[in-house]
Design an enzyme around this catalytic site. Structure first.
Site, PDB file in Angstrom:
ATOM      1  N   ASP A  50      44.508  14.946 107.777  1.00  0.00           N
ATOM      2  CA  ASP A  50      43.075  14.714 107.958  1.00  0.00           C
ATOM      3  C   ASP A  50      42.261  15.527 106.953  1.00  0.00           C
ATOM      4  O   ASP A  50      41.352  16.279 107.323  1.00  0.00           O
ATOM      5  CB  ASP A  50      42.628  15.079 109.378  1.00  0.00           C
ATOM      6  CG  ASP A  50      43.343  14.296 110.456  1.00  0.00           C
ATOM      7  OD1 ASP A  50      43.939  13.252 110.128  1.00  0.00           O
ATOM      8  OD2 ASP A  50      43.303  14.718 111.619  1.00  0.00           O
ATOM      9  N   GLU A 228      39.284   4.390 113.154  1.00  0.00           N
ATOM     10  CA  GLU A 228      38.986   5.793 113.376  1.00  0.00           C
ATOM     11  C   GLU A 228      38.836   6.444 112.001  1.00  0.00           C
ATOM     12  O   GLU A 228      38.958   5.792 110.958  1.00  0.00           O
ATOM     13  CB  GLU A 228      40.102   6.478 114.176  1.00  0.00           C
ATOM     14  CG  GLU A 228      41.437   6.569 113.456  1.00  0.00           C
ATOM     15  CD  GLU A 228      42.501   7.323 114.253  1.00  0.00           C
ATOM     16  OE1 GLU A 228      42.335   7.473 115.473  1.00  0.00           O
ATOM     17  OE2 GLU A 228      43.483   7.761 113.641  1.00  0.00           O
TER      18      GLU A 228
END
Length: 759
Positions: A50, A228
Site C-alpha cells: 500500500d 478499493e
C-alpha cells in the site's frame, strides 16, 4: 491588478538575455541516467505494501507503507513504515510511524493501521490512514479513517485525537469498509477525502479547513463490491479516480489491478472511456495496470507521482508469484513496492503504454536539475546569479526546507545557461505576502504568482502581441507556506500549476497557447516584488517526451477451428467432463441452463465442454448470451471460457454475478502444496450479449503457457485484461463452462466457439 502583473513580467523579460559565463562546478544532483529495478523496496524490506509517496520540502522522496512485518521472520510487526530516497534508486529505511506504546488512544490495542496517504497541508505533513478497530464502537472491524501530523515527513507524528471519518454502521450489525484514504486538494478551493472499499463502495467527503475532519454528507462514487485503494488526480479539466479491483492478497493467484474513471466534478459521477459509470451494477472502469505474465501479479493499491520532468509514475505493490508469502508469520502476502512509467494516451492513464509491470531495468524518475543547479540549495553555487538585488543562501527557519535561496524585494536572479527549448521548471516557493514572484522560462514567456491579486498568470509576448490568462488562487493559499510551482513549455503551449503536495492536486492551473515566435530558449529568470521570496528544490530540465501510442494488442487472424452448434452432434475433438442432460445443442446455439454447480473448490461438480487447442499462439473466442439482470444478488451465476489442466489447476473467463455487480472475471485455481487457491482479475463492463477471448502464447525461454483475457460488448471494441500462466509441462484444454447457481432460472446461450491464428 493584471496590469501590474504584466508590468512585472515585462520587466523580467526585458532584462539582458545573457550574463557573463564562467565554468561552474557540477551540482551534486546533476541529471543522470539512473535506472530502477523492481521491486524498488527490495534493498531494505521483503514486503512494503500500500505504498504512498511524497517529495518533502527537504528534497527527499519519502515512501510509506502499511502495517506489516518488514522482513521474513524474525521481524516485528511495524505500525506503518517510512523510507526515503533522493533518486528512487537508493533507499534508506527510517522506521515506523507509530510504536506499540504510542498507539492513538481512540483505537484499540489490537487495531491495525493500513494504507497510509501522505500530504502537505497548511505547512505541515498529514498522514491519513485506516484504523481497523476503534474504542467507541463495539463491533469488530469497525473501520475508520485517522490522521496524524508532523513537522517533517519523517515525523515525529502526533495523532489528531479522533477519526477524520468515523466508522459507518450498515444497520445490519456490521460496518461499511471505511478504509484506504486519499486526499485531493482541488482547484475549486476545497479538500476532498476519498475512502472506502468492496463492502459499501468508494465514497468522497469534503473536509474542513484544517483537512482533519469530514464535513457534510459523503457521496458514493463507485458501486459496492468492486473497488478499493482510490487515488484521484486533477488533469486537463478532469478529475480522474483510479482504484484497485479484486482480492489484494490471494497469494499466487492474486489478480489485483488498477482501473480509472473520470468526471468534471470531484464528486462524480465517474465514467470510463466508453461512458460506463463506476456506479453501475454492470460496473465500468478503464484498465490502467494489470499483470502481464512476468513474475509480478496482484498489481495495485497505488500512488501517482510526477517527476521534475513532468513524467508521471505509478507506485504500487505487487506479488512475486514464485514467492508469494512471507516465510513467517504465516498467511501474510509478500507485497513489495514497484514503480513504472504512467502514460496518458487518448485522455486516459495507462502503465507503460499498456505493457504492464516491468521486471527489467527502467529509466528512473528524473529528480535532479540540469544547468548546474543544486536543487537542494539553489544559491549554493553560481549556476544562478543575481542580475538585480540579492540572491543569497539562507535556511528555512520555520519549516523543513533546510538550505534555501532568498531573492530580495526587487531582486532578479538568472541561470547562467539557457533552458531547453521544451523545458520544465519547478520549485517550492514562498511568495512575498501581498507581493509577487515571476518566473521567466523562455524568450517572451513568464509566469507570475501574485498574492496581492490572488492570481496565477501565464503570459506570452512577442512584438506587439500578448496572450495572457490567469486562474484565481484558492482561499486556502498561504504565501508564507511552501507551495510547488511547476511551469512547462511544450509544443507552443505554456502551462503553470501551483500545488500543495504535487500529487495531482492543484491550487491553481493555467495554460496559454503561445504566439508564433515566442518561447525561444533563454536563461530562466526569477524576480520578486513586494517583499523577499524563498526558493527551494529548484529544477530546470527538459520536459519529458510523452508516449502517445499504446503497445499493440493481440488481433485475431484466420480461423483454425469453428463450432457453430448447428447440429446436435458436435464436431470431432470435443469431450465432456461431467456431462449434463440439461445442455442442448442445435439450431446455431448451445443452450446451457445454470445449475448449482462449480469447478472451483474441492467439490468439482460443474460440467465442462473441452477440446485440445493447436500448438503455438492462438486466440479462443465465444459469443455468449447471459441475462444476469442488474443490482440484485445472484451469487455466483456465470458462464464463459475455461482453460483446464485438471479440476484443481484451471483458468476461467466469464460473465459473473458478484453480489450486486455484474463483472468479467478471469480467475485462476491452483493446488499450492495441497491447499487450493483461487483468485481473479476483474474486468468488464458486461452486457446481456458478450464476446469473450483468451489469447494464448508460450514463454520462448521456459515454455510456460500464458493466457490473456479480453471482453467486448459489441464484438468489435475489445478490452484486454490480465495474464495468467500455467506450467510448461502441462497440456491444458480449452472450452466452455456454466454454473454457479440455479436461482433464478437462467440459461447461458453460446452462439459459437472459434480458435484463431494471431496476427
Amino acid at each position: 491588478m493584471l496590469r501590474s502583473v504584466a508590468l512585472l513580467a515585462a520587466a523580467v523579460l526585458a532584462l539582458p538575455a545573457a550574463v557573463p559565463v564562467a565554468t561552474a562546478a557540477p551540482a551534486p544532483d546533476a541529471v543522470t541516467t539512473a535506472t530502477t529495478q523492481n521491486p524498488i523496496s527490495g534493498s531494505f524490506s521483503d514486503t512494503y505494501a500500500d505504498p504512498a509517496v511524497l517529495r518533502g520540502k527537504d528534497g527527499w522522496w519519502y515512501l510509506y507503507a502499511t502495517s506489516d512485518p518488514l522482513h521474513e521472520a524474525p521481524s516485528e510487526f511495524g505500525l506503518m513504515h517510512i523510507a526515503r530516497s533522493r533518486d528512487f534508486v537508493d533507499w534508506e529505511y527510517l522506521g515506523t510511524v507509530f510504536d506499540e506504546d504510542d498507539r492513538p488512544a481512540w483505537t484499540t490495542d489490537t487495531s491495525f493501521y493500513w494504507a497510509p496517504d501522505i500530504r502537505y497541508v497548511d505547512g505541515q505533513y498529514v498522514l491519513y490512514y485506516t484504523v481497523t478497530d476503534t474504542v467507541a464502537e463495539p463491533g469488530a472491524w469497525n473501520f475508520a479513517i485517522g490522521a496524524a501530523t508532523a513537522p517533517t515527513p519523517a515525523g515525529p507524528w502526533t495523532d489528531t485525537g479522533g477519526p477524520v471519518v468515523p466508522p459507518r454502521p450498515t444497520g445490519n450489525g456490521d460496518y461499511f469498509n471505511t478504509i484506504d484514504p486519499a486526499l485531493l486538494s482541488a482547484s475549486d478551493g476545497k479538500r476532498y477525502l476519498y475512502f472506502g472499499g468492496f463492502h459499501g463502495g468508494l465514497w468522497v467527503t469534503e473536509l474542513d479547513e484544517s483537512g482533519l475532519r469530514a464535513v457534510g454528507s459523503p457521496t458514493q462514487v463507485t458501486v459496492g463490491d468492486r473497488y478499493e485503494g482510490s487515488f484521484v488526480v486533477e488533469r486537463d479539466g478532469w478529475y480522474y479516480l483510479t482504484a484497485s479491483s479484486a482480492n489484494c492478497c490471494a497469494g499466487p493467484v492474486t489478480g489485483y489491478s488498477v482501473y480509472a474513471g473520470r468526471s468534471k466534478s470531484p464528486l462524480g459521477p465517474f465514467v470510463d472511456h466508453e461512458g460506463v459509470s463506476l456506479l453501475d451494477s454492470r460496473v465500468g472502469g478503464t484498465q490502467v495496470l494489470a499483470q502481464n505474465g512476468n513474475r509480478w501479479i496482484g498489481v495495485g493499491h497505488h500512488t501517482i507521482v510526477t517527476d521534475v520532468s513532468g513524467q508521471d509514475h505509478i507506485v504500487y505493490h505487487a506479488i512475486d508469484r514464485n514467492d508469494a508469502w512471507l516465510d513467517a508469520p504465516g498467511g501474510i502476502n509478500q507485497r513489495p513496492t514497484l514503480i513504472d512509467r504512467l502514460d496518458w494516451i487518448g485522455g486516459w492513464p495507462v502503465a507503460r503504454a499498456g505493457a504492464g509491470p516491468s521486471d527489467t531495468p527502467q529509466p528512473a524518475p528524473v529528480t535532479a536539475s540540469g544547468l548546474g543547479v543544486d536543487a537542494f540549495a539553489p544559491a549554493s553555487n553560481d549556476a544562478l546569479r543575481a542580475v538585480r538585488g540579492g540572491w543569497t543562501a539562507g535556511t528555512d527557519a520555520t519549516g523543513d526546507g533546510g538550505d534555501v535561496a532568498v531573492l530580495s524585494d526587487g531582486g532578479v536572479a538568472r541561470t547562467r545557461e539557457s533552458a531547453p527549448r521544451e523545458a520544465r521548471v519547478e520549485a517550492d516557493v514562498r511568495v512575498p505576502a501581498s507581493g509577487r514572484l515571476t518566473v521567466g522560462v523562455a524568450d517572451g514567456v513568464s509566469v507570475t504568482v501574485d498574492d496581492a491579486a490572488g492570481r496565477l498568470t501565464v503570459e506570452g509576448r512577442v512584438g506587439g502581441r500578448t496572450v495572457r490568462d490567469a486562474a484565481p488562487l484558492p482561499a486556502r493559499f498561504d504565501a508564507g507556506e511552501w507551495t510547488s510551482l511547476a511551469v512547462e513549455l511544450r509544443a507552443g503551449r505554456a502551462t503553470a500549476r501551483l500545488a500543495e503536495s504535487r500529487l495531482g492536486d492543484a491550487d491553481a492551473e493555467v495554460a496559454v497557447d503561445l504566439p508564433r515566435g515566442v518561447a525561444k530558449p533563454r536563461p530562466v529568470t526569477l524576480a520578486a516584488s513586494g517583499g523577499a521570496a524563498q526558493v527551494d528544490n529548484l529544477t530546470v530540465v527538459a520536459a519529458h517526451e510523452p508516449v502517445t501510442s499504446r503497445v499493440d494488442e493481440p488481433r485475431a487472424g484466420d480461423a483454425l477451428f469453428g463450432e457453430d452448434f448447428d447440429d446436435p452432434a458436435l464436431a470431432e475433438g470435443w469431450s465432456w467432463v461431467r456431462p449434463s442432460s440439461s445442455v442442448t445443442v442445435g439450431e446455431g446455439m448451445l443452450r446451457w441452463p445454470l445449475e448449482s454447480v462449480d469447478v472451483v473448490g474441492a467439490g468439482n461438480t460443474g460440467p465442462l465442454l473441452l477440446r485440445t487447442p493447436p500448438e503455438g499462439d492462438w486466440i479462443a473466442e465465444t459469443k455468449l448470451h447471459l441475462d444476469l439482470g442488474s443490482g440484485t444478488i445472484r451469487n455466483y451465476q456465470q458462464a464463459g471460457l475455461i482453460v483446464r489442466v485438471d479440476d484443481d489447476n484451471l483458468l476461467r473467463l466469464g460473465d459473473v454475478a458478484i453480489w450486486g455487480t455484474r463483472q468479467v472475471e478471469f480467475g485462476k485455481e491452483l493446488d499450492e502444496n495441497g491447499a487450493l487457491r483461487w483468485g481473479a482479475h476483474l474486468g468488464g463492463p458486461v452486457a446481456e450479449t458478450m464476446w469473450l477471448r483468451i489469447h494464448h502464447t508460450t514463454d520462448p525461454e521456459t515454455g510456460e503457457h500464458r493466457y490473456r483475457s479480453a471482453s467486448s460488448r459489441d464484438g468489435v471494441t475489445w478490452r484486454w485484461g490480465a495474464t495468467w500462466t500455467l506450467p510448461a509441462h502441462t497440456s491444458p484444454q480449452i472450452g466452455l463452462y456454466a454454473g454457479g447457481g440455479a436461482t433464478p432460472a437462467t440459461v447461458a446461450t453460446f452462439d459459437w466457439f472459434r480458435l484463431h491464428e494471431v496476427r
